[in-house]
Write a protein that holds these residues in place. Structure first.
Motif, PDB file in Angstrom:
ATOM      1  N   GLN A 103      27.673  45.679  38.374  1.00  0.00           N
ATOM      2  CA  GLN A 103      28.039  44.643  39.351  1.00  0.00           C
ATOM      3  C   GLN A 103      27.870  45.141  40.784  1.00  0.00           C
TER       4      GLN A 103
ATOM      5  N   ILE B  46      38.784  42.302  47.174  1.00  0.00           N
ATOM      6  CA  ILE B  46      38.528  40.925  47.605  1.00  0.00           C
ATOM      7  C   ILE B  46      39.559  40.522  48.665  1.00  0.00           C
TER       8      ILE B  46
ATOM      9  N   ALA C  71      32.501  38.288  45.312  1.00  0.00           N
ATOM     10  CA  ALA C  71      33.822  38.326  44.674  1.00  0.00           C
ATOM     11  C   ALA C  71      33.730  37.963  43.196  1.00  0.00           C
TER      12      ALA C  71
ATOM     13  N   THR D 267      34.368  40.890  39.743  1.00  0.00           N
ATOM     14  CA  THR D 267      35.397  40.678  38.721  1.00  0.00           C
ATOM     15  C   THR D 267      34.817  40.508  37.322  1.00  0.00           C
ATOM     16  N   ARG D 268      33.527  40.690  37.156  1.00  0.00           N
ATOM     17  CA  ARG D 268      32.878  40.452  35.861  1.00  0.00           C
ATOM     18  C   ARG D 268      32.751  41.679  34.973  1.00  0.00           C
TER      19      ARG D 268
ATOM     20  N   SER E 120      36.753  48.272  37.776  1.00  0.00           N
ATOM     21  CA  SER E 120      36.828  46.812  37.887  1.00  0.00           C
ATOM     22  C   SER E 120      38.221  46.369  38.312  1.00  0.00           C
ATOM     23  N   ASP E 121      39.231  47.194  38.079  1.00  0.00           N
ATOM     24  CA  ASP E 121      40.591  46.877  38.524  1.00  0.00           C
ATOM     25  C   ASP E 121      40.708  46.886  40.050  1.00  0.00           C
TER      26      ASP E 121
ATOM     27  N   ALA F  55      37.776  33.931  46.247  1.00  0.00           N
ATOM     28  CA  ALA F  55      37.409  34.323  44.880  1.00  0.00           C
ATOM     29  C   ALA F  55      36.123  33.656  44.421  1.00  0.00           C
TER      30      ALA F  55
ATOM     31  N   GLY G 109      38.689  45.361  42.002  1.00  0.00           N
ATOM     32  CA  GLY G 109      38.121  44.115  42.500  1.00  0.00           C
ATOM     33  C   GLY G 109      39.092  43.198  43.228  1.00  0.00           C
ATOM     34  N   PRO G 110      40.200  42.805  42.601  1.00  0.00           N
ATOM     35  CA  PRO G 110      41.102  41.866  43.279  1.00  0.00           C
ATOM     36  C   PRO G 110      41.634  42.378  44.628  1.00  0.00           C
TER      37      PRO G 110
END
Length: 129
Positions: free
Chosen positions: A78, A55, A67, A71-72, A48-49, A62, A51-52
């Motif tokens: 996901q 994106i 996106a 980030t969830r 999950s890290d 976002a 994600g940013p």
């Protein structure tokens, strides 16, 4: 499809190749490409890290659905949700994001485990000129 995905994800394909791939995918088989990408992301040990950065690389806002989903948390769940987005516009965003997630995760794995060489053929793809 797999070879093209590897080239796009590793940065070895010209810009825009990923977008052309998703546009060329017939509607009948449109669900297979994102699902395959999602599987590749899981194999690359996406977190999950990632994600940013994914994106940012995908040039998404976002607030775009893929996106928001990435980030969830619970990355594997996901990724599956992102891969199953149905509207064409959302599928295109999902494809861009999944390619970026794969690239981020693969970059990390390459630095950590393959810096002294490896047998992964996708790590030896020719770079674009």
């Amino acid at each position: 499809m797999g070879r093209h995905v590897q080239r796009v994800g590793s940065g070895a394909a010209p810009d825009g190749t990923g977008h052309r791939l998703v546009r060329r995918t017939p509607r009948r088989g449109a669900g297979r490409s994102p699902a395959l990408l999602s599987h590749y992301c899981i194999q690359a040990r996406a977190t999950s890290d990632d994600g940013p950065e994914a994106i940012r690389r995908a040039s998404l806002r976002a607030t775009h659905t893929p996106a928001v989903l990435i980030t969830r948390g619970r990355i594997n769940e996901q990724l599956g949700r992102i891969a199953s987005l149905a509207p064409l516009d959302e599928r295109r965003k999902a494809f861009r994001l999944l390619i970026s997630v794969l690239a981020v995760a693969d970059d990390r794995r390459r630095q950590r485990f393959c810096s002294d060489g490896c047998g992964h053929e996708w790590h030896r793809l020719p770079l674009p000129t």
